[in-house]
Structure formats: structure tokens, C-alpha cells
Design a protein around this motif. Structure first.
Motif, short mmCIF file in Angstrom:
data_model
loop_
_atom_site.label_atom_id
_atom_site.label_comp_id
_atom_site.label_asym_id
_atom_site.label_seq_id
_atom_site.Cartn_x
_atom_site.Cartn_y
_atom_site.Cartn_z
N ARG A 122 -85.28 14.77 -25.45
CA ARG A 122 -84.30 13.50 -24.42
C ARG A 122 -84.83 12.45 -25.62
NH1 ARG A 122 -80.02 15.33 -22.03
NH2 ARG A 122 -80.12 16.81 -21.23
N CYS A 123 -84.59 11.46 -25.44
CA CYS A 123 -85.08 10.41 -25.52
C CYS A 123 -86.07 9.75 -24.66
CB CYS A 123 -83.21 9.44 -26.26
SG CYS A 123 -84.47 7.69 -26.29
N PRO A 124 -86.75 9.10 -24.40
CA PRO A 124 -87.44 8.60 -23.52
C PRO A 124 -87.11 7.36 -22.84
CG PRO A 124 -88.68 7.70 -25.07
CD PRO A 124 -87.65 8.95 -26.09
N ASN A 125 -86.45 6.38 -23.98
CA ASN A 125 -85.21 5.66 -23.44
C ASN A 125 -83.82 5.68 -22.71
OD1 ASN A 125 -87.94 3.87 -24.12
ND2 ASN A 125 -87.11 4.59 -26.71
N CYS A 126 -83.28 6.46 -23.29
CA CYS A 126 -82.16 6.92 -23.21
C CYS A 126 -81.99 8.37 -22.47
CB CYS A 126 -81.14 6.51 -24.58
SG CYS A 126 -81.41 4.85 -24.83
N SER A 127 -80.61 8.66 -21.56
CA SER A 127 -80.16 9.48 -21.60
C SER A 127 -79.63 10.67 -22.36
CB SER A 127 -79.92 9.99 -20.12
OG SER A 127 -78.21 8.84 -19.59
N VAL A 128 -80.39 10.81 -23.43
CA VAL A 128 -79.30 11.81 -24.38
C VAL A 128 -80.12 13.10 -25.15
CG1 VAL A 128 -76.88 9.35 -24.57
CG2 VAL A 128 -79.48 9.41 -26.41
N THR A 129 -79.88 13.78 -25.54
CA THR A 129 -80.81 14.08 -26.93
C THR A 129 -80.71 13.34 -27.54
OG1 THR A 129 -79.06 15.68 -27.46
CG2 THR A 129 -79.13 16.66 -25.63
N LEU A 130 -81.33 13.71 -28.82
CA LEU A 130 -82.23 13.02 -29.66
C LEU A 130 -81.35 14.27 -31.35
CD1 LEU A 130 -86.37 12.78 -29.39
CD2 LEU A 130 -84.13 11.08 -29.47
N THR A 131 -80.83 13.50 -31.91
CA THR A 131 -80.33 14.23 -32.93
C THR A 131 -80.65 13.85 -34.35
OG1 THR A 131 -78.13 12.84 -32.28
CG2 THR A 131 -77.78 13.27 -34.47
N TYR A 132 -81.05 15.03 -34.75
CA TYR A 132 -82.20 16.04 -35.97
C TYR A 132 -81.04 15.72 -37.18
CZ TYR A 132 -84.58 18.59 -39.42
OH TYR A 132 -85.52 18.57 -40.53
N HIS A 133 -81.96 14.03 -38.29
CA HIS A 133 -80.99 14.08 -39.37
C HIS A 133 -82.35 15.11 -40.42
CE1 HIS A 133 -78.37 10.58 -37.88
NE2 HIS A 133 -78.72 11.26 -37.61
N ARG A 134 -81.57 15.97 -41.42
CA ARG A 134 -82.88 16.74 -41.90
C ARG A 134 -83.09 15.71 -42.82
NH1 ARG A 134 -81.34 22.42 -44.39
NH2 ARG A 134 -81.95 22.75 -42.15
N ALA A 135 -82.44 14.63 -43.62
CA ALA A 135 -82.49 14.07 -44.81
C ALA A 135 -84.10 12.80 -44.26
CB ALA A 135 -81.00 13.24 -45.13
N LYS A 136 -84.13 12.90 -43.60
CA LYS A 136 -85.79 11.60 -43.21
C LYS A 136 -86.19 13.01 -42.34
CE LYS A 136 -82.63 7.29 -43.20
NZ LYS A 136 -82.15 6.42 -42.14
N GLN A 137 -85.69 14.16 -42.29
CA GLN A 137 -87.16 15.12 -41.65
C GLN A 137 -87.55 14.55 -39.58
OE1 GLN A 137 -87.73 18.44 -42.14
NE2 GLN A 137 -85.82 17.37 -43.35
N ARG A 138 -86.23 13.58 -39.34
CA ARG A 138 -86.64 13.23 -37.72
C ARG A 138 -85.59 13.55 -36.85
NH1 ARG A 138 -90.95 10.33 -38.48
NH2 ARG A 138 -90.62 9.04 -36.35
N HIS A 139 -85.61 13.41 -35.96
CA HIS A 139 -84.38 13.78 -34.77
C HIS A 139 -84.90 12.06 -34.18
CE1 HIS A 139 -84.67 17.37 -34.55
NE2 HIS A 139 -85.97 18.04 -34.15
N PHE A 140 -83.49 11.85 -34.06
CA PHE A 140 -83.07 10.45 -33.69
C PHE A 140 -81.79 9.26 -32.50
CE2 PHE A 140 -84.19 9.45 -38.67
CZ PHE A 140 -84.54 7.80 -38.95
N CYS A 141 -82.02 8.64 -31.53
CA CYS A 141 -81.68 8.15 -30.66
C CYS A 141 -80.43 7.28 -30.69
CB CYS A 141 -82.34 7.95 -29.32
SG CYS A 141 -81.40 7.00 -27.69
#
Length: 309
Positions: free
Chosen positions: A22-41
Motif C-alpha cells: 500500500r501507499c504510505p501516504n494514502c489508504s490505497v493499494t499501489l498500481t503496477y505499471h509494467r512499462a516503467k517497472q514500478r508501482h505507483f499511487c
């Protein structure tokens, strides 16, 4: 193909211990973006590289769950290797002229399958489109907001309208896990009046607009306990002023907001419901005059809120 969710996967879960990233700043899960190989809030833009180890149990069986437009694009390319596939969301259209490039390719007939979010649903005329698929059409039905059915009906109706705008007839396929919900059934039948009648029954029984007027009071701050206590004090003050003014206003809460934390700020909310707008206004004016919260708290009053999230 329409899916109102960007990214590749909507959450990351450790299969060994069940930990969800989960995002440490928001009460939501992180979404994975394969093109950037990262998880985003998608609320505060916090991101982290795709982890291979669970921070809770050090397990290595970490899996991607949920589905976004990136994942649908990948699956479509595997199913139709010879098709010319494009994706239209806030990632692929970033930068100047992003929308125009994709729309021009579609107009020229150089795209066979277009996958996208709300960007492809509204305001565009695609005369060559004869098939529209709506993926997870009922996802918005589960939002904790009294307008969720109305929004779902509107969105599905708008997406359906992209098919068959030329000489050839159009076909629409709606996919979801709640196919019997009246919002989807009425949208599939283009039955605006039927949806209106069913939705009014729910609104009348629950006392929501147009049978009442709403106001949302949101108390927010960076200290969780302070925000909770401030919200309870605000609700107590409102109930006292309601009794003094003898106004007929229902006070619901306080309770944590559905999005209980956004950009590092905790959020509690109080919902006011009244049949008489004047009573609601009198109570809010008195509350504004008497309310003196700690300086660390922020108070926001939203009359006739667009949503209650």
C-alpha cells in the motif's frame, strides 16, 4: 475495449503471508505499471520499484492481481498477434499532441483494436467502430457512494454509444460479475426511464437527493488521533446546535472517509442530510461561527457534494 483502470495490475500481494503493498501516504493499494517497472499511487504519485521480496515475511512468492489497461493490451496482443493494437490512457497520451496522434491513427484506419479508459468513452466519433467491449463494467458499482449506480449507467451508456456510428451496425459486449444489476440491464436496453424509476425508489428509501439536500464536512490533519477527536467534537457541536436551532437535519457520523488517508492527511467526515435547504444552511452557518478547531486541523464543507468519497 474499455476498462476504467490504468496500469497493469491494481495491487501486489504476498502469497505467503497475505501482505498487500500500500501507499504510505494514502489508504490505497499501489498500481503496477509494467512499462516503467514500478508501482505507483494514483493519488500522490509515490512509487517504488517492483519488489521481489515481501517486507513483512521476506517471502519471494509475490504476485500481481487485478487488471488495468496495460494488462488488457498485453493479453489482446497475445490473442490477436496480427492485429494493430493501441492503448489510450493518461500514460500513452502524456505530452503534447498525445490524444491527437492516437485519434488520427484511428481515423485513418491504422488501429484495429483500441484499449482505453474514460478517454475513449466521451466526445469522440469513431464511424468505423462496429464492436465495443466493456471490461469489468460493474467495478464502479462497489464504490461507497450513493451515485455509484447512476455513474455506472452513464459510463456504460456513453461507451456503448461509440459502436455503430457509421453505416455498419454496432454490437456491444458488457462483461462483469454482477450482470443482473439494474444499472447494467437498463443501460444494455437503452432504458433511461426504467433506470430513473428504479434509482428513484432507492433514493427515496435512503433519503438521498433529489429527496434531500446534502452537505459533507471533512476534518483532516496529519495526526490520526487528533483528526478523530476533532471530528467527534465537530459532530457533537453540530448536534448541540441542531437542538438549539430546532432544525430537521440528520447528522451521520463522524466516520473515517472511504479514502481515509490522502497525501499524508487523515480524513474523517460528517454527512448532513436535510429536506429543507434553509435548515441545512442555518446549521452550517451556526457551526462555522462556533467551530474553533486546533490549528493543525483543516475543515472543509462541501454543499451538494459531487461524491461522498
Amino acid at each position: 475495449l474499455f476498462l476504467n483502470r490504468r496500469g497493469f495490475a491494481t495491487f501486489l500481494l504476498c502469497k505467503d503471508c497475505g501482505h498487500v503493498f500500500r501507499c504510505p501516504n494514502c489508504s490505497v493499494t499501489l498500481t503496477y505499471h509494467r512499462a516503467k517497472q514500478r508501482h505507483f499511487c494514483h493519488y500522490c504519485d509515490f512509487s517504488l520499484p517492483a519488489p521481489s521480496v515481501c517486507p513483512e515475511c521476506n517471502g519471494t512468492d509475490v504476485g500481481l492481481f487485478g487488471r488495468g489497461t496495460e494488462r488488457v493490451e498485453e493479453e489482446v496482443r497475445q490473442l490477436f498477434p496480427d492485429a494493430r493494437v493501441a492503448r489510450m490512457d493518461s500514460v500513452t497520451t502524456a505530452g503534447r499532441g498525445g490524444h491527437a496522434r492516437i485519434l488520427k491513427r484511428l481515423e485513418e484506419g491504422s488501429i484495429d483494436i483500441l484499449i482505453g479508459t474514460q478517454m475513449i468513452a466521451k466526445g469522440h466519433d469513431y464511424p468505423g467502430v462496429t464492436l465495443v467491449g466493456i471490461v469489468s463494467a460493474d467495478a464502479t458499482l462497489n464504490l461507497p457512494d450513493f451515485r455509484s449506480a447512476e455513474r455506472t449507467f452513464q459510463l456504460v451508456s456513453q461507451v456503448m454509444g461509440r459502436a455503430g456510428r457509421g453505416d455498419a451496425p454496432g454490437k456491444v459486449v458488457i462483461q462483469g460479475v454482477s450482470p443482473d444489476h439494474y444499472a447494467l440491464l437498463r443501460a444494455a436496453d437503452h432504458d433511461y426511464e426504467g433506470f430513473y424509476e428504479e434509482e428513484l425508489v432507492f433514493r427515496r428509501e435512503a433519503g438521498y437527493p433529489p429527496f434531500s439536500h446534502l452537505a459533507m464536512v471533512v476534518i483532516s490533519g496529519t495526526a490520526e488521533k487528533t483528526v478523530e477527536q476533532g471530528a467527534r467534537d465537530a459532530a457533537c457541536l453540530m448536534r448541540g446546535e441542531r437542538q438549539a436551532l430546532k432544525v430537521r437535519v440528520e447528522i451521520l457520523g463522524p466516520a473515517p472517509a472511504p479514502l481515509a488517508k490522502v497525501r499524508g492527511r487523515f480524513r474523517w467526515q460528517i454527512l448532513l442530510k436535510g429536506r429543507d435547504r434553509f435548515d441545512l444552511k442555518r446549521l452550517l452557518v451556526r457551526f462555522h461561527r462556533e467551530w474553533s478547531p486546533p490549528r493543525v486541523l483543516r475543515t472543509m464543507v462541501d454543499v451538494d457534494p459531487v461524491d461522498t468519497l
